[in-house]
Structure formats: C-alpha cells, structure tokens
Design an enzyme around this catalytic site. Structure first.
Site, PDB file in Angstrom:
ATOM      1  N   ARG A 139      -2.392   7.438 -15.338  1.00  0.00           N
ATOM      2  CA  ARG A 139      -2.598   7.502 -14.276  1.00  0.00           C
ATOM      3  C   ARG A 139      -1.579   7.948 -13.779  1.00  0.00           C
ATOM      4  O   ARG A 139      -0.383   7.109 -14.598  1.00  0.00           O
ATOM      5  CB  ARG A 139      -3.036   6.221 -13.182  1.00  0.00           C
ATOM      6  N   ARG A 191      -0.804  -5.334   1.942  1.00  0.00           N
ATOM      7  CA  ARG A 191       0.713  -5.509   1.549  1.00  0.00           C
ATOM      8  C   ARG A 191       1.524  -4.896   2.659  1.00  0.00           C
ATOM      9  O   ARG A 191       2.790  -5.369   1.636  1.00  0.00           O
ATOM     10  CB  ARG A 191       0.361  -3.767   0.165  1.00  0.00           C
TER      11      ARG A 191
HETATM   12  P1  AMP Z   1      -3.367  -0.220  -7.124  1.00  0.00           P
HETATM   13  O1  AMP Z   1      -4.298   0.801  -7.110  1.00  0.00           O
HETATM   14  O2  AMP Z   1      -3.749  -1.110  -5.740  1.00  0.00           O
HETATM   15  O3  AMP Z   1      -1.876  -0.117  -7.377  1.00  0.00           O
HETATM   16  O4  AMP Z   1      -2.259   1.173  -5.679  1.00  0.00           O
HETATM   17  C1  AMP Z   1      -2.510   2.189  -6.131  1.00  0.00           C
HETATM   18  C2  AMP Z   1      -1.986   3.172  -4.908  1.00  0.00           C
HETATM   19  O5  AMP Z   1      -2.906   2.784  -3.554  1.00  0.00           O
HETATM   20  C3  AMP Z   1      -0.645   2.174  -4.666  1.00  0.00           C
HETATM   21  O6  AMP Z   1       0.582   2.550  -4.924  1.00  0.00           O
HETATM   22  C4  AMP Z   1      -0.647   2.913  -3.023  1.00  0.00           C
HETATM   23  O7  AMP Z   1       0.046   4.085  -2.789  1.00  0.00           O
HETATM   24  C5  AMP Z   1      -1.559   3.185  -2.512  1.00  0.00           C
HETATM   25  N1  AMP Z   1      -2.795   1.437  -1.688  1.00  0.00           N
HETATM   26  C6  AMP Z   1      -3.262   0.854  -2.469  1.00  0.00           C
HETATM   27  N2  AMP Z   1      -3.325  -0.175  -1.031  1.00  0.00           N
HETATM   28  C7  AMP Z   1      -2.692   0.101  -0.111  1.00  0.00           C
HETATM   29  C8  AMP Z   1      -2.397  -0.604   0.799  1.00  0.00           C
HETATM   30  N3  AMP Z   1      -3.067  -2.183   1.318  1.00  0.00           N
HETATM   31  N4  AMP Z   1      -0.991  -0.152   1.618  1.00  0.00           N
HETATM   32  C9  AMP Z   1      -0.713   0.768   1.549  1.00  0.00           C
HETATM   33  N5  AMP Z   1      -0.870   1.704   0.473  1.00  0.00           N
HETATM   34  C10 AMP Z   1      -1.906   1.127  -1.335  1.00  0.00           C
END
Ligand code: AMP
Length: 214
Positions: free
Chosen positions: A161, A89
């Site tokens: 969520r 990210r």
């Molecule tokens: P996601 O399911 O990919 O939308 O991730 C949910 C949450 O997890 C995000 O809003 C971030 O807070 C955290 N997160 C997931 N992947 C990352 C990453 N590669 N870097 C930083 N935070 C992450």
C-alpha cells in the site's frame, strides 16, 4: 447499541485482532480505513476527497469521517455491538461518536489500547503486503504468503500500500501519536481505557481481550 474501540498505532495489530474478535463474538467490525479504501476504489465523492490525504499519511478531515460513520450507524439496530477500528482518531471524532451513540441509547464500554513498541510497529508495517483484489493482508517475514507475491485467498497480486512505504509510515506514526495523546487521556479519565500488550502471540492477545470483554 454498545461499542468498543480498538485503539493502537498503525501496525499495532488492530486489523488482525478485529477479525479474530469478530469471529468469536457478536461485534460488528467497523474500520474507517477499510471504508475509505473502498470509497477510493469505487471513485465515490468521499473517496475523491480522502485519497490525497491518505497518500500523504495524513488524517482525512473529521467532517468526512463523521459522515461515513453516521451513515453506517443509521443502518444499525438498538441491540448492535460495534467494534471500531481506526476510529476515532481525534477528540472531535470521539465527541461525535459519544453523541451519536447517546442519541441511540448506547455508549462506549471499553477502549482497548494495543500497546506496541515503535521498532515492532516499523518492522510490521514495512513488511505488510495487501491483495489488490480482495484486500487480504500478509507479511513478508511474520506471515509470508504461500507463493511469493500472490494472495493465498484469491490468487490476486500482492502489493505494498502506498501508505505502508517507510517515509509515509514514519509520518503516520508521528501524526498518530500527536493526534491521539489527548484521546487516550480522555478515555483514561472516563475510566474505559484498558491497555493490552500487543507484542505477544495473537492467540494470547485475543484471549486477553475476550476476558476483558466478558
Ligand atoms: P488505517 O487503515 O486505519 O491505517 O487508515 C488508513 C488511512 O485512512 C489513514 O492514514 C488516514 O489517512 C485515513 N483514516 C482512516 N481512519 C481515519 C479516521 N478515523 N480519521 C481520519 N483519517 C482516517
């Protein structure tokens, strides 16, 4: 060890596409979001550190993410094909990924950018419901469960969520855009970025991606 990256804003369909690609190819799906949610649920040290950031819709610090991914790659073999979902990210995360793969004789072959209009992203995210027990995702309009509020797979309770609530979503999209602009430019310069139209039927989208990966 080769890797592809599924790249796209929250709600762009990364999770769904990843499941489908996993089913029809040999790619191993690694979602840092899923790994973090599991860590929070299990109350691990990583989970305790990540939880507050996730609730606010902010990125979890790079050091935490990098540790998670390194630990996972350590378990892998040289022939492994990885499909990253929600990672990297940030630029430091992408630099680390290149170094990690490089040390293992691997590289990123494709970065698939799932291109989706903002209004579609908002509609998809606010309607998403997740099973408390098994993590299954559905959508109250686009993919409604057979029985309202109940998981099709395990009968568990469906919930929204905390990071799928509208105020958090707007923040997640803003954070996502700001943080990933330079990443997209970086992968574009490396000539591995491929834009895929994600505002179409999922079967067609998966077929487009299969053709790209051939
Ligand atoms: P996601 O399911 O990919 O939308 O991730 C949910 C949450 O997890 C995000 O809003 C971030 O807070 C955290 N997160 C997931 N992947 C990352 C990453 N590669 N870097 C930083 N935070 C992450």
């Amino acid at each position: 060890m080769k890797a592809i990256i599924l790249f796209g804003a929250p709600g762009s369909g990364k999770g769904t596409v990843a499941e489908r690609i996993k089913a029809v190819t040999g790619y191993i799906h690694i979602s840092t979001g899923d790994m973090l949610r599991a860590a929070v649920k299990n109350g691990t040290a990583v989970g305790r550190e990540a939880e507050a950031y996730m609730k606010r819709g902010e990125l979890v610090p790079d050091e935490v993410i990098i540790k998670l991914v390194e630990e996972r790659l350590d378990k892998g073999g040289p022939e492994d094909l990885y499909m990253f979902d929600g990672f990297p990210r940030t630029v430091p995360q992408s630099e680390l990924l290149e170094k990690s793969l490089g040390r293992r004789g691997g590289k990123v072959t494709h970065v698939l950018f799932l291109d989706t209009p903002r209004d579609v992203l908002l509609q998809r995210l606010t309607g998403r419901r997740t099973c408390r027990k098994c993590g299954w995702n559905c959508h109250i309009v686009n993919l409604p469960p057979k029985k309202s509020g109940i998981c099709n797979l395990c009968g568990g309770e469906l919930y929204q969520r905390p990071d799928d609530q509208e105020a958090t979503i707007v923040n997640r999209l803003e954070v996502y855009n700001k943080q990933t602009e330079s990443l997209i430019a970086r992968y574009d310069r490396q000539k591995v970025l491929v834009k895929v139209n994600s505002n179409q039927k999922v079967d067609k989208l998966v077929e487009d991606i299969r053709q790209i990966l051939k």
